[in-house]
Design an enzyme around this catalytic site. Structure first.
Site, mmCIF file in Angstrom:
data_model
loop_
_atom_site.group_PDB
_atom_site.id
_atom_site.type_symbol
_atom_site.label_atom_id
_atom_site.label_comp_id
_atom_site.label_asym_id
_atom_site.label_seq_id
_atom_site.Cartn_x
_atom_site.Cartn_y
_atom_site.Cartn_z
ATOM 1 C CB SER A 27 -0.938 0.006 1.209
ATOM 2 O OG SER A 27 -0.203 0.094 2.406
ATOM 3 C CE LYS B 151 -3.337 2.307 4.775
ATOM 4 N NZ LYS B 151 -2.515 1.108 5.023
#
Lengths: 171, 171
Positions: free
Chosen positions: A92, A129
């Site tokens: 990701s 993230k």
DNA sequence: CATTTAGAATAATGTACATTATTCAAAAAA
DNA sequence: TTTTTTGAATAATGTACATTATTCTAAATG
């Protein structure tokens, strides 16, 4: 009989010891003695960092082109007691240069500002993230369009563990 | 008068020293004393590496989930005397996770086999490329289609400096 | 005069010892 | 009896000193 008399300039010459400088005895815990010896033998893991753009021809790395001496620990870890490593999983964050299997260096003492890449526990699951603060609120965004941004609100069970400072990627 | 007499069990209790274990005086060069002290204070830079996939909820990093204790230097540098760092420039190797500005860890003692990423001096210019041996010969290939592979032959002025083992990417 | 040799001089280094820190309990004091 | 005091006991620690390594030169030797 004595063959004595003053003789200037005699004596073992200075600077031929193991370290070529004065030493002092320091107490070292026994379990660390071998580690410290090793640490000393390679002068504290300070290795040369060469500039990337070099002009002349090179038979071997020449001292002239050393940018600086670098100790990875000292260079990468500013707050040893607040730092830990996490292994990244998933893709990701490839956009930020984080690949699956990489080791992330995480500093818990840094402020998780907007724009920083952070390690967060979302409902008990660790993820990496990018933190993003907009007019619509605070988000955790992946660096990959296939993933949805996660909104952080009081209800969501999100704990920021720390800020990622570097990524170590084995080739 | 003396209030003496034998008294068993008296004395400073064991194990309350700084390191909680016996110590020995070791001579340290003066310039390294502070470094060694720092090294000792954080127990040789061994920091926890956590597993990435964690199940339970986390108030804080818990010891139960520590994969291992890691010292970056020891983990990344197997041959200290043969290792150096180079800063990468350009984007010819982004496919291999190497971005401009990254620090590459290069081991000169490793054999530059086919498939390995190497630092090469081509006509005196340092570059990072993947070594590739095919039926057509030995090549230095970029991990990026926009760049042409470079054929190595006796005439070409190419010197392999060493093999890249890891990439350090600041985020 | 040329060569050798036995201290003299000084750096490097390891470790024994002195010092400090801390706790325990017998003796003194209350 | 209870509390306080003071020296005994032992760990922790820093450093002075003894030892070792090395080089130099005056004196001895031939």
């Amino acid at each position: 009989m004595g063959r004595g008399g003053i003789r200037k300039g005699a004596g073992r010459p200075k600077g031929q010891g193991k370290y070529n400088e004065p030493t002092k005895p320091i107490r070292i815990p026994e379990s660390m003695i071998s580690d410290v010896m090793k640490y000393l033998s390679i002068k504290g893991y300070k290795l040369p960092l060469y500039a990337s753009t070099v002009q002349a021809g090179f038979p071997s790395p020449a001292d002239d082109y050393i940018e600086q001496q670098l100790d990875l620990n000292q260079h990468l870890i500013k707050h040893p007691t607040a730092t830990f490593f996490v292994r990244a999983a998933g893709n990701s964050m490839v956009g930020a240069g984080i690949h699956s299997g990489d080791i992330l260096i995480v500093d818990r003492s840094l402020n998780p500002k907007s724009g920083k890449i952070v390690i967060a526990a979302i409902d008990g699951q660790l993820t990496v993230k990018r933190l993003s603060k907009t007019s619509k609120g605070l988000f955790l965004k992946a660096e990959n369009d296939q993933y949805q941004a996660i909104k952080i609100n009081d209800a969501s069970d999100v704990v920021i563990w720390g800020v990622v400072t570097s990524v170590i990627h084995k080739v």
